[in-house]
Write a protein that holds these residues in place. Structure first.
Motif, PDB file in Angstrom:
ATOM      1  N   ILE A 140      15.329  10.628  72.622  1.00 39.55           N
ATOM      2  CA  ILE A 140      14.624   9.450  73.339  1.00 39.55           C
ATOM      3  C   ILE A 140      15.879   8.953  74.600  1.00 39.55           C
ATOM      4  CG2 ILE A 140      14.474   7.036  73.149  1.00 39.55           C
ATOM      5  CD1 ILE A 140      12.794   7.929  70.666  1.00 39.55           C
ATOM      6  N   SER A 141      15.535   8.852  75.644  1.00 37.75           N
ATOM      7  CA  SER A 141      16.350   8.414  76.370  1.00 37.75           C
ATOM      8  C   SER A 141      15.917   7.251  77.476  1.00 37.75           C
ATOM      9  CB  SER A 141      17.032   9.515  77.295  1.00 37.75           C
ATOM     10  OG  SER A 141      17.152   9.489  78.684  1.00 37.75           O
TER      11      SER A 141
ATOM     12  N   LEU B  55       8.317   3.145  73.016  1.00 38.50           N
ATOM     13  CA  LEU B  55       8.508   4.401  72.435  1.00 38.50           C
ATOM     14  C   LEU B  55       7.536   5.147  71.783  1.00 38.50           C
ATOM     15  CD1 LEU B  55      12.266   3.892  70.749  1.00 38.50           C
ATOM     16  CD2 LEU B  55      11.678   4.368  73.154  1.00 38.50           C
TER      17      LEU B  55
ATOM     18  N   LEU C 192      10.777  10.796  76.749  1.00 39.71           N
ATOM     19  CA  LEU C 192      10.627  10.991  75.117  1.00 39.71           C
ATOM     20  C   LEU C 192      10.539  12.500  75.263  1.00 39.71           C
ATOM     21  CD1 LEU C 192       7.617   8.722  74.602  1.00 39.71           C
ATOM     22  CD2 LEU C 192      10.034   8.104  74.263  1.00 39.71           C
TER      23      LEU C 192
ATOM     24  N   ALA D 107       7.641   9.534  79.752  1.00 40.36           N
ATOM     25  CA  ALA D 107       6.553   8.942  78.701  1.00 40.36           C
ATOM     26  C   ALA D 107       5.242   8.823  79.271  1.00 40.36           C
ATOM     27  CB  ALA D 107       7.198   7.509  78.189  1.00 40.36           C
TER      28      ALA D 107
ATOM     29  N   ILE E 270       6.037  11.072  67.117  1.00 41.73           N
ATOM     30  CA  ILE E 270       6.841   9.635  66.866  1.00 41.73           C
ATOM     31  C   ILE E 270       5.901   8.943  65.925  1.00 41.73           C
ATOM     32  CG2 ILE E 270       7.859   7.817  67.937  1.00 41.73           C
ATOM     33  CD1 ILE E 270       8.278   9.372  70.423  1.00 41.73           C
TER      34      ILE E 270
END
Lengths: 232, 459
Positions: B5-6, B52, B70, B75, B87
């Motif tokens: 995740i960034s 997220l 993601l 995303a 997730i």
């Protein structure tokens, strides 16, 4: 056997029977049908007759009411025949509805509507969630009622006022329910539920021999009662 | 390790708000990491988590700027539902995250969603139940399970998806401390079988007992307001006395008394009869025995259960009290006095509820779990509210599992177990008695440490 029938199939046959009944204005068709429905339940279902009688009681009173008002206040065309026909029809319809209610599990019915009658999963699962919430809401209803009693709100005796007073309880309850519903919707979505129509099911609600047998039974009953109407 | 995740300079705003929930947030989480996100209520922890798992921005038409990646992919490029298999999320409320009746049906529902072939579902369910040690609950009706069990089932529902990242949205909030610790221990064991990334939100990091590799503070904790100083209780005047109070079959006869201006905490395991005792005191349950005085104030966990009118002022005045204006002043409700009681903040609702009880002339107030799900700032506010009223001579009996709170506020601790009062104790004496704590499923306060103090970042 009535318990084992596919809920959707049962539902379709019951709806068809009701529509068919609506076209008959003689007293015999609904009477024969009503007796038939009861015999069907005695023979092919396990019914809690005590609860059944209790739930049938308001309909019985309604039927008597129908009979009385048609006879007394109806125009000159109405005879004992039409009055009887109307009240027997009430009995036939209500007994048929109760037959469905007493032999079908609500969850199975929704699952079957989704699997056989292509009800959208979005709607079907929403109903299922609502069904899960019922006991929680019932609990909350009493809690709110108690909390408000403490503040000096009295539950009025007359039924109409009592129903009106319920709105004070319903508002906080519904406010809570909306929040809960949103949380559940999020949880469902987070588990990959998108509501799209294509879906395969782990627990299949199938159509079986019991349905064929049930269908035959309903048809015999329907034709029999119609015949009774024509013969009389 | 590569980043799963960034986030880069991510800002998020609800369409109806002018100010963003959070601004220019950077966060990188690498595969296999265990991280806990902390920060005061309202800093946007949950919104961030929902970005997220893709619940946001679609579900709220939120406005996102910056880069959310993601698994190295933007995303927004994921189809609805696609990311949720990789997730998975466990939410905080055990009562509103299930839609089917039994555990098996719920697991099957989850697997059907992600299009696992029907032939494989049975095998996957059996396996996940073994892994999580929930075999015995396969056919259990979820509604009948305890809070701790429900959270395990929710975790199993996430686990069965075989995700790469597990999101935990304050999963301990509604559990008592012992159950919470048991849940953490269980999760730790489960995590050892599969080394996935865990991202959690929680403000009670100490309950996790070093589960996380690192803590990320999303926003600095609010400077906690000054704590109201307690004035000593004037011993002598009894404000509340219960004699042989009993509700069969839940409560055995209970007798105790509290002084004017005393703050008492009532604690004990779930199902021990705490709520029943409160209701019995208020006369909401038919009881044996007697309570003096007759009129006792009651504040339920959701204060809005009490509200009957359309404004805060009317709410306080409902019982016909005459010091409404003074009370509004004292409880800092002036700015919202004309607002609808449902529309004010949770803390304000509680103040309205207490104000209404005091205006009704109920100088003894019992509160049902006011601490559940509250963050540090809210707890401080609650503490100040209670202490200030107690200084004025109001007597409190508060049900809570939070012994940190009890330690800071209460002079008396009533312990209840299986419907019997184990006794009326000085809190400090109980903290040293491990046996007594254990028997009532309580954890000693963590050295009086307040949650409000910023946690050291470890790692």
């Amino acid at each position: 056997m009535l318990h084992r029938m596919n809920p959707s199939v049962k539902f379709v046959f019951i709806t068809v029977s009701m529509i068919a009944m609506a076209f008959f204005f003689n007293p015999w068709t609904p009477l024969v049908f009503f007796t038939g429905v009861i015999f069907m339940q005695i023979a092919f279902a396990k019914i809690a007759w005590k609860t059944w009688s209790l739930m049938m009681l308001p309909f019985l009173l309604g039927a008597i009411g129908y009979f009385w008002t048609t006879l007394v206040f109806g125009n000159e065309d109405s005879t004992i025949g039409t009055a009887l026909s109307l009240s027997f029809r009430v009995l036939a319809f209500s007994s048929l509805s109760l037959l469905f209610v007493f032999t079908t599990k609500p969850v199975d019915f929704i699952m079957s509507l989704m699997q056989q009658l292509k009800l959208s999963p979005k709607i079907a699962y929403s109903i299922l969630v609502g069904y899960q919430f019922l006991p929680v809401l019932k609990d909350e209803f009493f809690q709110i009622q108690q909390a408000q009693q403490l503040r000096g709100v009295e539950v009025p005796k007359p039924p109409v006022k009592r129903v009106l007073a319920m709105r004070h309880v319903l508002i906080p309850m519904l406010a809570g329910a909306v929040r809960k519903a949103e949380r559940t919707a999020f949880a469902m979505e987070a588990r990959g539920f998108t509501g799209e129509g294509k879906r395969d099911f782990y627990r299949k609600i199938s159509v079986s021999r019991a349905d064929a047998a049930g269908a035959v039974l309903f048809l015999i009953l329907l034709i029999g009662s119609m015949a009774a109407g024509f013969l009389s | 390790m590569h980043n799963v995740i960034s986030l880069e300079k991510v800002s998020f705003r609800f369409p109806e708000d002018e100010l963003p929930v959070f601004e220019k947030v950077d966060l990188n989480v690498s595969a296999g990491e265990r991280i806990v996100i902390t920060g005061p209520s309202g800093c946007g922890k949950s919104s961030l988590l929902y970005l997220l798992n893709r619940l946001y921005p679609e579900n709220c038409d939120g406005i996102v700027s910056g880069k959310v990646e993601l698994f190295k992919k933007a995303a927004a490029e994921y189809a609805p539902g696609e990311i949720n298999q990789r997730i998975a999320t466990v939410f905080q409320d055990p009562d509103s995250q299930f839609c089917m009746q039994t555990v098996e049906e719920e697991l099957a529902f989850t697997l059907e969603n992600v299009k696992v072939p029907v032939g494989k579902i049975d095998e996957r369910i059996t396996r996940v139940l073994q892994e999580t040690g929930l075999e015995d609950f396969r056919h259990s009706v979820i509604q009948t399970l305890s809070g701790g069990q429900k959270q395990r089932v929710a975790t199993a529902c996430a686990w069965v998806l075989e995700p790469e990242v597990l999101l935990l949205d304050e999963p301990l909030t509604h559990l008592d401390p012992v159950t919470a610790k048991e849940f953490v221990a269980w999760l730790r064991e489960l995590h050892q079988t599969r080394d996935l990334t865990v991202i959690a939100i929680d403000h009670q990091v100490e309950l996790w007992d070093g589960f996380f590799d690192r803590e990320w503070q999303m926003a600095p904790a609010k400077v906690s307001s000054r704590i109201v100083k307690r004035e000593p209780v004037h011993a002598g005047k009894i404000a509340l006395s219960a004699k042989a109070l009993a509700v069969s079959p839940i409560l055995s006869p209970i007798s105790f008394s509290l002084h004017q201006g005393e703050i008492a905490v009532l604690a004990g395991p779930n199902g021990s009869g705490k709520s029943t005792l409160l209701k019995a005191l208020c006369g909401l349950k038919s009881t044996g025995g007697s309570v003096e005085p007759k009129r006792i104030g009651y504040v339920p966990q959701s204060p809005e259960f009490l509200f009957l009118t359309k404004s805060v002022r009317d709410e306080l005045a409902f019982g016909g009290g005459d010091q409404v204006d003074e009370m509004i002043e004292r409880l800092y409700l002036k700015p919202v006095s004309e607002a609808h009681p449902f529309a004010v903040s949770h803390g304000q609702k509680r103040r309205v509820a207490i104000g209404a009880m005091l205006c009704d002339g109920r100088p003894v107030i019992v509160m049902d779990e006011p601490t559940a799900g509250q963050d540090a700032a809210a707890l401080t506010e609650l503490e100040n509210l209670i202490k200030a009223r107690a200084n004025e001579g109001v007597t409190f009996l508060i049900v809570t599992h939070d012994m940190n709170f009890a330690h800071r506020t209460a002079e008396t601790l009533l312990l209840l177990k299986n419907g019997q009062l184990s006794g009326q104790f000085k809190p400090s004496a109980v903290w040293q008695n491990a046996q007594l704590l254990n028997a009532h499923r309580l954890c000693a306060p963590s050295g009086g440490v307040r949650f409000a103090s910023p946690h050291e970042s470890f790692g």
